[in-house]
Write a protein that holds these residues in place. Structure first.
Motif, PDB file in Angstrom:
ATOM      1  N   THR A   1     -11.810 -15.212 -24.729  1.00  0.00           N
ATOM      2  CA  THR A   1     -12.017 -15.804 -26.047  1.00  0.00           C
ATOM      3  C   THR A   1     -10.674 -16.095 -26.723  1.00  0.00           C
ATOM      4  OG1 THR A   1     -14.085 -14.563 -26.220  1.00  0.00           O
ATOM      5  CG2 THR A   1     -13.182 -15.476 -28.267  1.00  0.00           C
ATOM      6  N   ALA A   2      -9.750 -15.160 -26.592  1.00  0.00           N
ATOM      7  CA  ALA A   2      -8.423 -15.355 -27.195  1.00  0.00           C
ATOM      8  C   ALA A   2      -7.699 -16.525 -26.539  1.00  0.00           C
ATOM      9  CB  ALA A   2      -7.600 -14.075 -27.078  1.00  0.00           C
ATOM     10  N   ARG A   3      -7.811 -16.647 -25.228  1.00  0.00           N
ATOM     11  CA  ARG A   3      -7.153 -17.759 -24.530  1.00  0.00           C
ATOM     12  C   ARG A   3      -7.670 -19.101 -25.039  1.00  0.00           C
ATOM     13  NH1 ARG A   3      -3.081 -16.862 -22.232  1.00  0.00           N
ATOM     14  NH2 ARG A   3      -3.257 -16.672 -19.984  1.00  0.00           N
ATOM     15  N   ALA A   4      -8.982 -19.187 -25.217  1.00  0.00           N
ATOM     16  CA  ALA A   4      -9.571 -20.437 -25.699  1.00  0.00           C
ATOM     17  C   ALA A   4      -9.106 -20.744 -27.127  1.00  0.00           C
ATOM     18  CB  ALA A   4     -11.100 -20.352 -25.640  1.00  0.00           C
ATOM     19  N   ALA A   5      -8.936 -19.714 -27.933  1.00  0.00           N
ATOM     20  CA  ALA A   5      -8.591 -19.924 -29.349  1.00  0.00           C
ATOM     21  C   ALA A   5      -7.118 -20.273 -29.537  1.00  0.00           C
ATOM     22  CB  ALA A   5      -8.939 -18.672 -30.154  1.00  0.00           C
ATOM     23  N   ASP A   6      -6.234 -19.707 -28.710  1.00  0.00           N
ATOM     24  CA  ASP A   6      -4.798 -19.998 -28.824  1.00  0.00           C
ATOM     25  C   ASP A   6      -4.174 -20.006 -27.434  1.00  0.00           C
ATOM     26  OD1 ASP A   6      -2.163 -20.335 -29.370  1.00  0.00           O
ATOM     27  OD2 ASP A   6      -1.982 -18.655 -30.775  1.00  0.00           O
ATOM     28  N   PRO A   7      -4.258 -21.160 -26.761  1.00  0.00           N
ATOM     29  CA  PRO A   7      -3.836 -21.223 -25.346  1.00  0.00           C
ATOM     30  C   PRO A   7      -2.363 -20.933 -25.126  1.00  0.00           C
ATOM     31  CG  PRO A   7      -4.993 -23.239 -26.020  1.00  0.00           C
ATOM     32  CD  PRO A   7      -4.790 -22.428 -27.253  1.00  0.00           C
ATOM     33  N   ASN A   8      -1.533 -21.017 -26.169  1.00  0.00           N
ATOM     34  CA  ASN A   8      -0.095 -20.814 -25.965  1.00  0.00           C
ATOM     35  C   ASN A   8       0.392 -19.408 -26.292  1.00  0.00           C
ATOM     36  OD1 ASN A   8       0.441 -23.417 -24.980  1.00  0.00           O
ATOM     37  ND2 ASN A   8       0.346 -24.225 -27.068  1.00  0.00           N
ATOM     38  N   ALA A   9      -0.464 -18.585 -26.854  1.00  0.00           N
ATOM     39  CA  ALA A   9      -0.048 -17.205 -27.120  1.00  0.00           C
ATOM     40  C   ALA A   9      -0.146 -16.388 -25.842  1.00  0.00           C
ATOM     41  CB  ALA A   9      -0.946 -16.591 -28.194  1.00  0.00           C
ATOM     42  N   LYS A  10       0.823 -15.508 -25.624  1.00  0.00           N
ATOM     43  CA  LYS A  10       0.682 -14.542 -24.539  1.00  0.00           C
ATOM     44  C   LYS A  10      -0.372 -13.523 -24.960  1.00  0.00           C
ATOM     45  CE  LYS A  10       5.541 -14.837 -23.175  1.00  0.00           C
ATOM     46  NZ  LYS A  10       5.461 -15.467 -21.849  1.00  0.00           N
ATOM     47  N   LEU A  11      -1.171 -13.117 -24.000  1.00  0.00           N
ATOM     48  CA  LEU A  11      -2.271 -12.202 -24.294  1.00  0.00           C
ATOM     49  C   LEU A  11      -1.975 -10.833 -23.689  1.00  0.00           C
ATOM     50  CD1 LEU A  11      -5.280 -14.610 -23.640  1.00  0.00           C
ATOM     51  CD2 LEU A  11      -3.941 -14.279 -25.748  1.00  0.00           C
ATOM     52  N   CYS A  12      -1.903  -9.823 -24.564  1.00  0.00           N
ATOM     53  CA  CYS A  12      -1.498  -8.472 -24.125  1.00  0.00           C
ATOM     54  C   CYS A  12      -2.639  -7.468 -24.246  1.00  0.00           C
ATOM     55  CB  CYS A  12      -0.381  -7.925 -25.001  1.00  0.00           C
ATOM     56  SG  CYS A  12       1.153  -8.832 -25.034  1.00  0.00           S
ATOM     57  N   TYR A  13      -2.630  -6.503 -23.342  1.00  0.00           N
ATOM     58  CA  TYR A  13      -3.363  -5.254 -23.511  1.00  0.00           C
ATOM     59  C   TYR A  13      -2.358  -4.213 -24.002  1.00  0.00           C
ATOM     60  CZ  TYR A  13      -5.846  -1.005 -23.013  1.00  0.00           C
ATOM     61  OH  TYR A  13      -6.409   0.199 -23.327  1.00  0.00           O
ATOM     62  N   ASN A  14      -2.713  -3.421 -25.018  1.00  0.00           N
ATOM     63  CA  ASN A  14      -1.776  -2.496 -25.662  1.00  0.00           C
ATOM     64  C   ASN A  14      -2.371  -1.093 -25.751  1.00  0.00           C
ATOM     65  OD1 ASN A  14       0.744  -2.240 -27.252  1.00  0.00           O
ATOM     66  ND2 ASN A  14      -0.601  -1.863 -29.016  1.00  0.00           N
ATOM     67  N   ASP A  15      -1.574  -0.067 -25.429  1.00  0.00           N
ATOM     68  CA  ASP A  15      -2.119   1.306 -25.519  1.00  0.00           C
ATOM     69  C   ASP A  15      -0.993   2.325 -25.669  1.00  0.00           C
ATOM     70  OD1 ASP A  15      -4.079   3.359 -25.518  1.00  0.00           O
ATOM     71  OD2 ASP A  15      -5.212   2.377 -23.911  1.00  0.00           O
ATOM     72  N   TYR A  16      -1.391   3.576 -25.967  1.00  0.00           N
ATOM     73  CA  TYR A  16      -0.449   4.704 -26.103  1.00  0.00           C
ATOM     74  C   TYR A  16      -0.734   5.736 -25.005  1.00  0.00           C
ATOM     75  CZ  TYR A  16      -4.337   7.352 -28.047  1.00  0.00           C
ATOM     76  OH  TYR A  16      -5.546   7.989 -28.206  1.00  0.00           O
ATOM     77  N   ASN A  17       0.205   6.651 -24.824  1.00  0.00           N
ATOM     78  CA  ASN A  17       0.096   7.644 -23.734  1.00  0.00           C
ATOM     79  C   ASN A  17      -0.015   6.961 -22.379  1.00  0.00           C
ATOM     80  OD1 ASN A  17       0.292   9.795 -25.463  1.00  0.00           O
ATOM     81  ND2 ASN A  17      -1.859  10.399 -25.352  1.00  0.00           N
ATOM     82  N   THR A  18       0.522   5.765 -22.305  1.00  0.00           N
ATOM     83  CA  THR A  18       0.586   5.019 -21.043  1.00  0.00           C
ATOM     84  C   THR A  18       2.053   4.783 -20.680  1.00  0.00           C
ATOM     85  OG1 THR A  18       0.383   3.003 -22.381  1.00  0.00           O
ATOM     86  CG2 THR A  18      -1.624   3.809 -21.332  1.00  0.00           C
ATOM     87  N   ASP A  19       2.935   5.578 -21.279  1.00  0.00           N
ATOM     88  CA  ASP A  19       4.371   5.307 -21.175  1.00  0.00           C
ATOM     89  C   ASP A  19       4.973   5.800 -19.865  1.00  0.00           C
ATOM     90  OD1 ASP A  19       4.179   4.361 -23.921  1.00  0.00           O
ATOM     91  OD2 ASP A  19       4.011   6.480 -24.427  1.00  0.00           O
TER      92      ASP A  19
END
Ligand code: XIL
Length: 301
Positions: A156-174
């Motif tokens: 859905t995010a890709r369709a809405a803004d095709p030029n933005a990089k799309l990230c997954y973000n989390d903590y305790n994954t360092d």
């Protein structure tokens, strides 16, 4: 170079900060922001409760203030966060099933659409995995709409803004651990199936009283090897003095050692701006003076 942003730029990277709209009128705050930082993340202003306080009615005033300030200052913007179990408006907390799924899709379409073309990278999904050794998804209202909620959010995010990089973000994954490995396996799966994902964010809320994960750099590298950009997205390190400065330097060196590590964002400017203010985890003290940690980062960049 003599600022964080200019020094990071020498290796093609950015140095960012989380920003609160209501502090932009504080000249000490905005003076440091515009002198030192080349990327901005709205600390709360793009979250679901802020942008869609009642269903279908969108509110961008505070987020737009930050975006307009950043554009005027020549800074890029990390959007944060489209789909997250926390800081949801009450109406969304009370939805479930297909009504919640539809609301999530509509939210992403509208918010990413409003900022289309202006966002360097979106945290599309934030904190969807459980802590501990299970490697499982975190239980949440979004997770209960079906395991495919994350890929639906990314498409859905890709369709809405095709030029933005799309990230997954989390903590305790360092470091390399069960939680980061679960995220890693999701990225492998998304890449194999053509689900759009461009970057993984490592929040890095750390504490200098415990050692940095020894495999911090190796963990960034294993994600980078999957072909995604890696970003340190919410860095703060509880502590003070040399111990804190050494950890900030080590995180900086780890990013610089990974070609696909695009940049570092600290989660606030002065210690007093921090969500963990009592642990003095940032690069500037409450008066806006540079701490030892600042000098350590600048020297490492
Ligand atoms: C925090 C903000 O800094 C606080 O002002 C707010 O009260 C709660 O959220 N992980 C995230 C960020 O992804 O959005 C959180 O920000 C900190 C933890």
């Amino acid at each position: 170079a003599s600022t964080l942003g200019a020094s990071a730029a020498a290796s093609g990277r950015y140095y960012g900060a989380a920003v609160a709209a209501y502090k932009l009128s504080d000249s000490v705050y905005s003076g440091i922001l515009d002198r030192e930082f080349t990327m901005v993340t709205p600390e709360n202003e793009m979250k679901w409760d802020a942008t869609e306080p009642s269903q279908g009615s969108f509110s961008y005033g505070s987020a737009d203030q930050i975006v307009n300030h950043a554009v005027a200052a020549g800074q890029r913007i990390r959007g944060h966060a489209l789909a997250w179990h926390s800081q949801q408006p009450g109406w969304a907390q009370n939805l479930s099933g297909s009504a919640l799924r539809q609301a999530m899709v509509n939210h992403i379409t509208n918010v990413a659409g409003h900022y289309r073309g202006k966002i360097y990278a979106w945290d599309v999904v934030n904190e969807a995995f459980a802590d501990g050794s299970s490697g499982a998804r975190r239980d949440s209202n979004l997770q209960r709409t079906g395991n495919d909620w994350i890929e639906v959010a990314f498409r859905t995010a890709r369709a809405a803004d095709p030029n933005a990089k799309l990230c997954y973000n989390d903590y305790n994954t360092d470091g390399v651990n069960a939680k980061s490995t679960a995220v890693y396996n999701m990225v492998v799966d998304f890449k194999a199936r053509g689900v759009p994902i461009d970057c993984v964010g490592f929040q890095s809320h750390l504490n200098s009283a415990s050692p940095l994960p020894g495999d911090y750099q190796a963990n960034l590298q294993r994600f980078a090897n999957l072909g995604v950009e890696v970003q340190i997205t919410e860095l703060d390190i509880a502590g003070s003095g040399t111990a804190q400065a050494n950890d900030f330097a080590a995180v900086t060196r780890a990013c610089l050692a990974v070609a696909r590590c695009a940049g570092i964002t600290v989660w606030g400017i002065r210690d007093t701006d921090s969500w963990r203010a009592s642990s003095t985890p940032l690069l500037f003290d409450g008066n806006g003076n540079k701490k030892a940690a600042y000098t350590a980062v600048l020297d490492a960049l």
